[in-house]
Write an enzyme that holds these catalytic residues in place. Structure first.
Site, PDB file in Angstrom:
ATOM      1  N   SER A 150      44.340   6.367   0.833  1.00  0.00           N
ATOM      2  CA  SER A 150      45.935   5.982   0.257  1.00  0.00           C
ATOM      3  C   SER A 150      46.147   4.958  -0.420  1.00  0.00           C
ATOM      4  CB  SER A 150      46.735   6.032   1.512  1.00  0.00           C
ATOM      5  OG  SER A 150      46.462   5.075   2.502  1.00  0.00           O
ATOM      6  N   CYS A 161      37.794   3.118  15.423  1.00  0.00           N
ATOM      7  CA  CYS A 161      37.373   1.690  15.648  1.00  0.00           C
ATOM      8  C   CYS A 161      38.510   1.134  16.419  1.00  0.00           C
ATOM      9  CB  CYS A 161      37.342   1.236  14.234  1.00  0.00           C
ATOM     10  SG  CYS A 161      38.879   1.147  13.343  1.00  0.00           S
TER      11      CYS A 161
HETATM   12  N1  SAH Z   1      34.989   4.524   5.520  1.00  0.00           N
HETATM   13  C1  SAH Z   1      35.098   3.201   4.917  1.00  0.00           C
HETATM   14  C2  SAH Z   1      35.885   2.396   5.622  1.00  0.00           C
HETATM   15  C3  SAH Z   1      37.353   3.048   6.094  1.00  0.00           C
HETATM   16  S1  SAH Z   1      38.738   1.892   6.457  1.00  0.00           S
HETATM   17  C4  SAH Z   1      33.789   2.590   4.437  1.00  0.00           C
HETATM   18  O1  SAH Z   1      32.385   3.096   4.829  1.00  0.00           O
HETATM   19  O2  SAH Z   1      33.900   1.673   3.760  1.00  0.00           O
HETATM   20  C5  SAH Z   1      39.813   3.091   6.457  1.00  0.00           C
HETATM   21  C6  SAH Z   1      40.651   3.403   5.080  1.00  0.00           C
HETATM   22  O3  SAH Z   1      41.758   4.332   5.402  1.00  0.00           O
HETATM   23  C7  SAH Z   1      41.497   2.147   4.328  1.00  0.00           C
HETATM   24  O4  SAH Z   1      40.810   2.289   2.975  1.00  0.00           O
HETATM   25  C8  SAH Z   1      42.949   2.726   4.584  1.00  0.00           C
HETATM   26  O5  SAH Z   1      43.316   2.388   2.841  1.00  0.00           O
HETATM   27  C9  SAH Z   1      42.661   4.087   4.503  1.00  0.00           C
HETATM   28  N2  SAH Z   1      43.968   4.797   5.201  1.00  0.00           N
HETATM   29  C10 SAH Z   1      44.778   4.094   6.060  1.00  0.00           C
HETATM   30  N3  SAH Z   1      45.916   5.243   6.309  1.00  0.00           N
HETATM   31  C11 SAH Z   1      45.663   6.242   5.628  1.00  0.00           C
HETATM   32  C12 SAH Z   1      46.197   7.452   5.316  1.00  0.00           C
HETATM   33  N4  SAH Z   1      47.029   7.866   6.238  1.00  0.00           N
HETATM   34  N5  SAH Z   1      45.584   8.154   4.333  1.00  0.00           N
HETATM   35  C13 SAH Z   1      44.576   7.948   3.648  1.00  0.00           C
HETATM   36  N6  SAH Z   1      44.018   6.685   3.714  1.00  0.00           N
HETATM   37  C14 SAH Z   1      44.526   5.950   4.778  1.00  0.00           C
END
Ligand code: SAH
Length: 398
Positions: free
Chosen positions: A251, A341
């Site tokens: 997002s 997490c």
């Molecule tokens: N897997 C990634 C880390 C994920 S962190 C890596 O290895 O680097 C979680 C992510 O979820 C963030 O980038 C945040 O912007 C996104 N996020 C949070 N809520 C969300 C939603 N409802 N829909 C889509 N993305 C979301």
């Protein structure tokens, strides 16, 4: 030297300290004498006055003190901080090589340094101070990091929300050296830009390093969906592992912009197999289902749905929702790599949530591997709260 302030525990409340747990909650405290200031070192004694520990005092937090040392002969001074910082940094030596130029150097309580987080991104070190005691030793911590790493820049990202609970203001900026225009790391030989100034946390989710490698291996020939992709960590790992296609959803437009540039930077990867989508994962998983989409490998790595124990019930519903939808989108024989997490969601509860999702999705599924954080994010045996990242690799049977 002024006599140390004394924090006396209520009778019977010394048990957790006897097990070397480093936190002292406000409810366990009988009295505090000597009027210690925020972050000052206090002597912790039991109800009879017997020495238990030296700890950092944090008057505005429910975690009223965090232990520096259980040893009566250990002074808590700059030299002590320097020793522990050097020990933490040298314990990560194996994590850095030609293919890997980033890792966590200091992981708070697990390194005996409550509230101190330091991440190395190539020749930049990012420091995050999360507790009053850590804040008090900011200068010594910074000097120790520069001495241990010879970094080109030490940058502070003390902007996490938990600082407010400690009564600490937000602080960001260069502490030492000069920040290069662009910070680029290598992980498993792949190049990633890390936005240390405006990226999430300190810029990159280093805790997922081993799991990205694992998923890379599993991705060969599969149609991959990477939900919550941030800057594309699992996406690039999957492409490098030979994925047939990867659809990546997040997002955050800022994260996706970095993700796109990360892909462009790795010219050996086949960009035609990769699609980025700025969307809400909850909505998009439903839309994919309605369109009849199928995947052979799905990664769910959402943000922390349960920041505290009070959020567990609602978080559990959110985890179940996305896992249920993902299991429906999985082709028979497909794999789901699902993570949480949230420290407040224990491994056993997370497994129950995923099990419930499988039942509701009418999927016959089995766990074939379990994941935690990489070795640079150790979990102290005395501090199980540190075991925040948990993951399951689930196979949907045909
Ligand atoms: N897997 C990634 C880390 C994920 S962190 C890596 O290895 O680097 C979680 C992510 O979820 C963030 O980038 C945040 O912007 C996104 N996020 C949070 N809520 C969300 C939603 N409802 N829909 C889509 N993305 C979301």
């Amino acid at each position: 030297m002024a006599p140390a302030s004394v924090l006396r525990l209520k009778a019977g409340r010394e048990r957790s300290l006897a097990h070397r747990h480093p936190w002292i909650f406000s409810g366990a405290i009988e009295s505090v004498d000597g009027n210690p200031s925020t972050g000052a070192t206090v002597e912790v004694v039991d109800s009879r006055g017997t020495f238990l520990a030296r700890a950092a005092y944090s008057p505005s937090s429910q975690i009223r003190a965090r232990v520096w040392s259980f040893d009566a002969d250990t002074a808590i001074d700059d030299a002590f901080i320097d020793r522990l910082m050097a020990r933490a940094c040298s314990a990560r030596r194996d994590m850095l090589d030609d293919a890997h130029t980033a890792c966590r150097l200091v992981h708070g309580e697990a390194d005996g340094l409550p509230g101190v987080i330091a991440d190395r991104y190539d020749d930049v070190v990012v420091l995050q101070l999360l507790a009053a005691g850590a804040e008090r030793f900011r200068d010594a911590i910074g000097a120790a990091l520069m001495a241990a790493t010879h970094a080109r820049c030490l940058y502070e990202r003390s902007d996490a929300e938990v600082r407010a609970l400690e009564g600490l203001p937000r602080r960001v900026g260069v502490i030492d050296g000069a920040l290069p225009e662009e910070v680029v790391i290598r992980e498993a030989g792949l190049h990633y830009v890390v936005d240390v100034v405006a990226g999430q946390k300190t810029g990159f989710y280093l805790d997922q390093r081993d799991n990205r490698a694992h998923i890379g291996v599993q991705a060969h020939g599969r149609r991959v969906l990477n939900a919550f992709c941030y800057t594309g960590g699992f996406t690039l790992a999957a492409l490098a592992g030979g994925a047939a296609s990867v659809l990546s959803i997040d997002s955050s437009a800022a994260a996706l912009e970095v993700a796109r540039s990360n892909l462009a930077r790795n010219v050996t990867l086949d960009a035609r197999r990769c699609t980025w989508l700025e969307a809400d994962v909850f909505t998009e998983l439903r839309a994919l289902r309605n369109r009849g989409a199928w995947f052979d490998l799905i990664v769910l790595d959402p943000p922390k749905f349960a920041p505290t124990a009070a959020h567990v019930a609602r978080a559990a519903r959110a985890y179940k929702d996305i896992n249920l939808l993902a299991l429906k989108l999985l082709a028979p024989g497909g794999l789901l790599a699902t993570f949480s997490c949230s420290g407040a969601i224990e491994a056993s509860l997370f497994r129950k949530i995923v099990a419930g999702a499988a039942v509701d999705a009418n999927a016959d599924a089995a766990v074939i591997a379990q994941f935690g954080a990489s070795a640079d994010h150790p979990v102290a045996l005395t501090f199980p709260e540190g075991d925040y990242l948990k993951g399951l690799l689930v196979r949907k049977r045909a």
